[in-house]
Write a protein that holds these residues in place. Structure first.
Motif, short mmCIF file in Angstrom:
data_model
loop_
_atom_site.label_atom_id
_atom_site.label_comp_id
_atom_site.label_asym_id
_atom_site.label_seq_id
_atom_site.Cartn_x
_atom_site.Cartn_y
_atom_site.Cartn_z
N SER A 87 -0.81 31.52 -2.43
CA SER A 87 -1.18 30.27 -3.10
C SER A 87 -0.33 30.03 -4.34
O SER A 87 0.04 28.88 -4.62
CB SER A 87 -2.67 30.25 -3.44
OG SER A 87 -2.98 31.27 -4.37
N GLU A 88 0.01 31.09 -5.06
CA GLU A 88 0.91 30.94 -6.22
C GLU A 88 2.30 30.54 -5.76
O GLU A 88 2.96 29.72 -6.41
CB GLU A 88 0.99 32.24 -7.01
CG GLU A 88 -0.19 32.53 -7.90
CD GLU A 88 0.04 33.78 -8.71
OE1 GLU A 88 0.37 33.65 -9.90
OE2 GLU A 88 -0.07 34.89 -8.13
N VAL A 89 2.77 31.14 -4.67
CA VAL A 89 4.09 30.80 -4.14
C VAL A 89 4.13 29.33 -3.75
O VAL A 89 5.09 28.61 -4.06
CB VAL A 89 4.45 31.72 -2.94
CG1 VAL A 89 5.71 31.23 -2.24
CG2 VAL A 89 4.61 33.16 -3.40
N ILE A 90 3.08 28.85 -3.09
CA ILE A 90 3.01 27.44 -2.70
C ILE A 90 3.09 26.55 -3.93
O ILE A 90 3.85 25.57 -3.95
CB ILE A 90 1.73 27.17 -1.88
CG1 ILE A 90 1.81 27.88 -0.53
CG2 ILE A 90 1.51 25.67 -1.69
CD1 ILE A 90 0.49 27.95 0.22
N SER A 91 2.36 26.87 -4.96
CA SER A 91 2.37 26.07 -6.18
C SER A 91 3.76 26.02 -6.82
O SER A 91 4.24 24.95 -7.22
CB SER A 91 1.36 26.61 -7.20
OG SER A 91 0.06 26.45 -6.73
N VAL A 92 4.40 27.18 -6.91
CA VAL A 92 5.74 27.25 -7.52
C VAL A 92 6.74 26.46 -6.69
O VAL A 92 7.56 25.71 -7.24
CB VAL A 92 6.19 28.72 -7.69
CG1 VAL A 92 7.66 28.82 -8.02
CG2 VAL A 92 5.36 29.40 -8.78
N LEU A 93 6.69 26.59 -5.37
CA LEU A 93 7.64 25.87 -4.52
C LEU A 93 7.38 24.36 -4.55
O LEU A 93 8.32 23.57 -4.52
CB LEU A 93 7.60 26.41 -3.10
CG LEU A 93 8.13 27.84 -2.93
CD1 LEU A 93 8.01 28.28 -1.48
CD2 LEU A 93 9.57 27.97 -3.41
N CYS A 94 6.13 23.95 -4.64
CA CYS A 94 5.82 22.52 -4.76
C CYS A 94 6.41 21.96 -6.05
O CYS A 94 7.00 20.88 -6.05
CB CYS A 94 4.31 22.29 -4.73
SG CYS A 94 3.57 22.37 -3.09
N GLU A 95 6.26 22.70 -7.12
CA GLU A 95 6.83 22.26 -8.40
C GLU A 95 8.35 22.22 -8.33
O GLU A 95 8.99 21.28 -8.82
CB GLU A 95 6.37 23.19 -9.52
CG GLU A 95 6.81 22.77 -10.90
CD GLU A 95 6.28 23.70 -11.97
OE1 GLU A 95 6.94 23.78 -13.03
OE2 GLU A 95 5.24 24.35 -11.78
N SER A 96 8.93 23.22 -7.70
CA SER A 96 10.39 23.31 -7.62
C SER A 96 11.01 22.20 -6.79
O SER A 96 12.09 21.71 -7.11
CB SER A 96 10.81 24.66 -7.02
OG SER A 96 10.37 25.72 -7.84
N ALA A 112 8.86 31.68 -10.61
CA ALA A 112 9.89 31.48 -9.59
C ALA A 112 9.49 32.27 -8.35
O ALA A 112 8.88 33.32 -8.45
CB ALA A 112 11.25 31.94 -10.10
N ALA A 113 9.82 31.72 -7.19
CA ALA A 113 9.46 32.40 -5.95
C ALA A 113 10.49 32.10 -4.87
O ALA A 113 11.15 31.07 -4.90
CB ALA A 113 8.09 31.94 -5.46
N MET A 114 10.61 33.04 -3.95
CA MET A 114 11.47 32.84 -2.79
C MET A 114 10.84 33.51 -1.59
O MET A 114 10.12 34.49 -1.71
CB MET A 114 12.87 33.40 -3.03
CG MET A 114 12.94 34.89 -3.17
SD MET A 114 14.61 35.54 -3.29
CE MET A 114 15.05 35.64 -1.57
N THR A 115 11.08 32.92 -0.44
CA THR A 115 10.64 33.52 0.81
C THR A 115 11.89 33.90 1.58
O THR A 115 12.97 33.35 1.35
CB THR A 115 9.79 32.54 1.63
OG1 THR A 115 10.58 31.40 1.97
CG2 THR A 115 8.54 32.11 0.88
N PHE A 157 4.70 26.12 5.71
CA PHE A 157 5.89 26.97 5.71
C PHE A 157 5.57 28.37 5.16
O PHE A 157 5.89 29.38 5.79
CB PHE A 157 7.00 26.31 4.89
CG PHE A 157 8.20 27.18 4.71
CD1 PHE A 157 9.11 27.35 5.73
CD2 PHE A 157 8.43 27.83 3.51
CE1 PHE A 157 10.22 28.16 5.57
CE2 PHE A 157 9.53 28.64 3.33
CZ PHE A 157 10.43 28.81 4.37
N VAL A 158 4.92 28.42 4.01
CA VAL A 158 4.60 29.72 3.39
C VAL A 158 3.59 30.48 4.25
O VAL A 158 3.72 31.70 4.44
CB VAL A 158 4.09 29.54 1.95
CG1 VAL A 158 3.56 30.85 1.38
CG2 VAL A 158 5.20 28.98 1.06
N THR A 159 2.61 29.79 4.81
CA THR A 159 1.63 30.45 5.67
C THR A 159 2.29 31.07 6.89
O THR A 159 1.95 32.19 7.30
CB THR A 159 0.53 29.46 6.09
OG1 THR A 159 -0.13 28.98 4.91
CG2 THR A 159 -0.49 30.11 7.01
#
Length: 87
Positions: free
Chosen positions: A17-26, A76-79, A54-56
């Protein structure tokens, strides 16, 4: 006080959920997403849904995710995607 960021670390699936938030902001103002997802008022919901899917998918495949935290918050996050071993 600002924390000095020295490196990224591996994230767990529970951080999704944190990754989703960071990627949405990015990617909020990314022109391709703006074109594909349309205009407000539904843009925010559509962006979160698309990035969430995508993250799921990454989480369900147990693929690595990495992030950088500052003051305890993910900033910051990356998959990543592991190549298939299909032959």
């Amino acid at each position: 006080m600002n924390q000095i960021i020295t490196s990224a670390s591996a994230l767990s699936n529970s951080d999704a959920s944190e990754v989703i938030s960071v990627l949405c902001e990015s990617f909020y103002d990314y022109p391709v997403f703006r074109y594909v997802l349309g205009t407000p008022p539904d843009y925010d919901t559509r962006l979160a849904l698309m990035i969430g899917l995508f993250v799921t998918a990454q989480v369900l495949r147990n693929e690595p995710m990495f992030g950088v935290r500052a003051d305890g918050r993910l900033v910051a996050a990356m998959t990543t995607s592991v190549p298939d071993d299909a032959e």
